[in-house]
Write a protein that holds these residues in place. Structure first.
Motif, PDB file in Angstrom:
ATOM      1  N   LEU A   4       0.873  -1.252   0.104  1.00  0.00           N
ATOM      2  CA  LEU A   4      -0.069  -0.063  -0.140  1.00  0.00           C
ATOM      3  C   LEU A   4       0.891   1.350  -0.131  1.00  0.00           C
ATOM      4  O   LEU A   4       0.369   2.432   0.165  1.00  0.00           O
ATOM      5  N   SER A   5       2.289   1.040   0.095  1.00  0.00           N
ATOM      6  CA  SER A   5       3.130   2.508   0.191  1.00  0.00           C
ATOM      7  C   SER A   5       2.931   3.111  -0.939  1.00  0.00           C
ATOM      8  O   SER A   5       2.924   2.723  -2.461  1.00  0.00           O
ATOM      9  N   SER A   6       3.153   4.399  -1.116  1.00  0.00           N
ATOM     10  CA  SER A   6       3.246   5.272  -2.205  1.00  0.00           C
ATOM     11  C   SER A   6       4.593   5.611  -1.936  1.00  0.00           C
ATOM     12  O   SER A   6       4.970   6.419  -0.966  1.00  0.00           O
ATOM     13  N   PRO A   7       5.386   5.771  -3.117  1.00  0.00           N
ATOM     14  CA  PRO A   7       6.958   6.068  -3.040  1.00  0.00           C
ATOM     15  C   PRO A   7       7.061   7.625  -2.739  1.00  0.00           C
ATOM     16  O   PRO A   7       8.134   7.798  -1.938  1.00  0.00           O
ATOM     17  N   GLU A   8       6.288   8.528  -2.994  1.00  0.00           N
ATOM     18  CA  GLU A   8       6.461   9.841  -2.791  1.00  0.00           C
ATOM     19  C   GLU A   8       6.245  10.049  -1.362  1.00  0.00           C
ATOM     20  O   GLU A   8       7.062  10.675  -0.742  1.00  0.00           O
ATOM     21  N   SER A   9       5.256   9.363  -0.884  1.00  0.00           N
ATOM     22  CA  SER A   9       4.882   9.628   0.694  1.00  0.00           C
ATOM     23  C   SER A   9       5.997   8.988   1.667  1.00  0.00           C
ATOM     24  O   SER A   9       6.558   9.578   2.510  1.00  0.00           O
ATOM     25  N   GLU A  10       6.526   7.777   1.189  1.00  0.00           N
ATOM     26  CA  GLU A  10       7.767   7.302   1.728  1.00  0.00           C
ATOM     27  C   GLU A  10       8.896   8.123   1.928  1.00  0.00           C
ATOM     28  O   GLU A  10       9.630   8.263   2.705  1.00  0.00           O
ATOM     29  N   TRP A  11       9.223   8.982   0.921  1.00  0.00           N
ATOM     30  CA  TRP A  11      10.388   9.790   0.835  1.00  0.00           C
ATOM     31  C   TRP A  11       9.869  11.061   1.849  1.00  0.00           C
ATOM     32  O   TRP A  11      10.750  11.339   2.450  1.00  0.00           O
ATOM     33  N   GLU A  12       8.728  11.607   1.836  1.00  0.00           N
ATOM     34  CA  GLU A  12       8.576  12.425   2.850  1.00  0.00           C
ATOM     35  C   GLU A  12       8.599  11.922   4.187  1.00  0.00           C
ATOM     36  O   GLU A  12       9.096  12.874   5.037  1.00  0.00           O
TER      37      GLU A  12
END
Length: 374
Positions: free
Chosen positions: A353-361
């Protein structure tokens, strides 16, 4: 001992290039320092030793030991610091775009592996490098002490290995005689003034992976195991989900080192299945974590309960009740000081369920936990 004298002793020991660790446990007032009397490099062989251990992420056999038998212990009970000193790093270097692109790319690759069924979760990390204006580690340590009272705050140094500092929110294991507790900590949100928040399925699933892994892997080595409900806990500017696993160790057929090998690294810092997640991390992160996401803390300390005062004391007292304790913490929210630079390590758990951009943030938010004291 006064604060000034305590830190003068530490500074003199540091300048003599001798190993030491100085630390404060979560929600406690006393600061302890263990000063090794030679520059010899010791290792924990079977974890029956007594001392302070520092273990890397990927090799428990290379766990470094500061042995109590070769050390002096000093303590400070009334630490006071105004936290008005100037910053100690230069933030002239913004996070490079290629660093962001690389992290997003490996998160996308991790999500792809999860969706293919190869992994269920993987923790991916990175490091930031900032130039130090003031390289004195005790300035940073004092600020960590003042800022993060709920974390395990430490400064560890061995001239043959390196210099690390941190304020970790995560306990790996606490053992008193054979009673133990293990923390399952995962999921992250920014703290916005309230702790009563709604957790999304991604964070709930991530934390459950950690809890399930721990209980499944240690169940043959413990009795009377119990798992608490999950709760929200605050660490600096972040919130996490936590549950606590307790019970009694059954070490008839397994020693503490073997038990820790089963437990560490947990999915909170590695992933599920552990061997596949670890292989993915080592292949794709493109840097050496070293002691980041390893563990550190007190090993087989003799503690004494005073019959009248009811307090714990490291000093040997013939009339006191003796017990043995081990308190180990996961090395998160940490930095390494090297070549006049601060190397800040951060990461996050990746699921389908991960969003790559959210994981960066999320890694940017976690880096701020350390950068706020710099």
């Amino acid at each position: 001992m006064t604060t000034a004298l305590f830190f003068e002793r530490l500074q003199a020991h540091f300048e003599r290039k001798l190993p030491f660790v100085v630390y404060r446990k979560p929600n406690e007032n006393t600061i302890y320092s263990i000063l090794q009397n030679s520059d010899e490099l010791y290792y924990a062989n079977d974890f029956t030793e007594k001392g302070f251990v520092f273990s890397p992420f990927d090799d428990i056999d290379k766990t470094i030991l500061i042995p109590l038998e070769a050390c002096e212990i000093i303590s400070l009970d009334n630490f006071h610091f105004t936290n008005k000193e100037k910053g100690v790093i230069s933030l002239l270097k913004d996070i490079e775009e290629k660093e962001q692109q690389h992290h997003i790319a490996i998160v996308k690759k991790g999500v792809k592996e999860i969706k293919k069924g190869i992994l269920r979760k993987v923790v991916l990390s990175r490091k930031e490098v900032h130039k130090l204006i003031n390289p004195n580690p005790f300035t940073i340590f004092k600020k960590l002490l003042s800022t993060y009272v709920k974390g395990f705050v430490y400064c560890w140094c061995h001239p043959q290995v390196g210099l690390w500092l941190g304020a970790t929110p995560e306990t790996l294991i606490k053992i008193e005689n054979q009673k133990f507790s293990v923390m399952a900590l995962a999921g992250t949100q920014q703290y916005k003034g309230v702790e009563n928040i709604v957790w999304q399925n991604k964070e709930i699933e991530e934390q459950q992976y950690v809890t399930d892994f721990i209980t499944e892997n240690i169940k043959t080595s413990v009795i009377n195991i119990s798992v608490s409900n999950s709760e929200t806990v605050k660490s600096g500017n972040l919130l996490h989900l936590k549950s606590t696993i307790t019970g009694t160790l059954n070490l008839k057929d397994i020693n503490l080192k073997q038990f820790l090998r089963k437990l560490h690294p947990t999915p909170a810092v590695c992933g599920v299945p552990k061997p596949d997640a670890k292989a993915f991390i080592l292949k794709n992160e493109n840097y050496n974590r070293e002691f980041y996401t390893g563990f550190l803390g007190e090993l087989n300390f003799e503690m004494y309960r005073q019959p009248r005062a009811g307090k714990h004391n490291i000093e040997i007292r013939a009339y006191a009740v003796k017990k043995y304790t081990t308190q180990l913490y996961v090395n998160l929210r940490c930095m390494q000081l090297k070549d006049s630079n601060a190397l800040i390590y951060v990461g996050g758990g990746i699921t389908k369920l991960s969003s790559p951009e959210s994981e960066w943030e999320e890694t940017v938010s976690k880096a701020m936990v350390i950068k706020t004291v710099l």
